[in-house]
Design an enzyme around this catalytic site. Structure first.
Site, PDB file in Angstrom:
ATOM      1  N   SER A   1       0.858  -0.995  -0.026  1.00  0.00           N
ATOM      2  CA  SER A   1       0.203   0.030   0.127  1.00  0.00           C
ATOM      3  C   SER A   1       1.004   1.137   0.077  1.00  0.00           C
ATOM      4  O   SER A   1       1.947   1.077   0.492  1.00  0.00           O
ATOM      5  CB  SER A   1      -1.046  -0.106   1.071  1.00  0.00           C
TER       6      SER A   1
ATOM      7  N   TYR B   1      -1.886   0.868  10.677  1.00  0.00           N
ATOM      8  CA  TYR B   1      -1.793   0.277   9.254  1.00  0.00           C
ATOM      9  C   TYR B   1      -0.382   0.613   8.585  1.00  0.00           C
ATOM     10  O   TYR B   1       0.247  -0.072   7.804  1.00  0.00           O
ATOM     11  CB  TYR B   1      -2.955   0.750   8.645  1.00  0.00           C
TER      12      TYR B   1
END
Length: 266
Positions: free
Chosen positions: A147, A160
């Site tokens: 990501s 995250y």
């Protein structure tokens, strides 16, 4: 590594190539499994939800294998089954996820633990278990979907950010450790992607909050966009390794810079 393209088509002659796609029950993983299958790959779809995998198998021919990748026994069983049924030429590790959007000081340690298990340790387990099979295939691929959260921190993203940065470092170290072997190690890092579950799960099932994140954004990426890049990376000539591909919608110029409203020239 067989990458011959059939004349007059976009399909790769991959009859002897077999890909394991994790996270195949929804989102980017499902889209990738569908696309690779349509291009002639033999695909094994891995996820926890057996019912969704069974539906995918019935529709596309993707072979379903239910497994929890945070469970070492499940990963070992997957490896054993793959070895008994034809091996593997490509690992496409899409499974992952986020929980919560709290500040670091307010974060839930169990959510952080879950994100590390799901995004980092699952990848390490898969590599350790499947690498002998990938080596046996000679020219093989290990592709990880990380990501842009691995590249740039943002408020409310600490857990995250940390998990995806950890996964990205795993990929970078692995590529160096495998130097000299005919194995490609590829990282695909998407920015904003609108899928049916990712943001909804992250926000605890709050559909209104999930919808608001994408409000006014012209053409966020969708799962098929990422799957298309994954397929390109796998089908590229065997001597070409796409170390890192970062993709975002045009409306997202950087992790923190997102245009809302129609895109227009000045």
């Amino acid at each position: 590594m067989l990458t011959a393209v059939s004349e007059g088509t976009d399909s790769v002659d991959a009859m002897t190539r077999r890909a394991v796609v994790t996270g195949a029950s929804s989102g980017i993983g499902e889209a990738t499994a569908r696309l690779l299958r349509s291009r002639g790959w033999d695909v094994v779809g891995v996820a926890r939800r057996a019912d969704r995998l069974a539906a995918l198998e019935a529709e596309t021919g993707v072979v379903a294998h239910a497994a929890d990748l945070t469970d070492a026994d499940d990963v070992a069983a997957l490896s054993t089954w793959l070895g008994e049924t034809g091996g593997v030429d490509a690992l496409v590790h899409v499974a992952g996820g986020a929980r919560g959007s709290d500040r670091v000081e307010d974060g839930d340690a169990e959510d952080w633990r879950w994100m590390f298990e799901t995004n980092v340790l699952s990848g390490q387990r898969l590599v350790a278990s499947l690498l002998p099979l990938l080596r046996a295939a000679a020219d093989a691929d290990l592709l990880f979907v990380t990501s842009t959260a691995a590249q740039t921190a943002y408020p409310g993203g600490g857990g995250y950010n940390a998990a995806k940065a950890g996964e990205a470092m795993l990929v970078h170290a692995l590529r160096q450790e495998l130097n000299g072997e005919p194995l490609r190690v590829i990282e695909i890092a998407p920015g904003m992607v609108r899928t049916e579950e990712f943001t909804l799960n992250r926000l605890g099932g709050d559909q209104d909050a999930a919808d608001k994140l994408y409000e006014g954004v012209e053409a966020p990426l969708v799962a098929d966009d990422v799957a298309d890049v994954i397929a390109y990376a796998l089908d590229a000539p065997g001597h070409v390794n796409l170390d890192l591909v970062t993709l975002r919608p045009v409306a997202q110029s950087a992790q923190h810079l997102l245009a809302r409203g129609p895109l227009t020239t000045r």
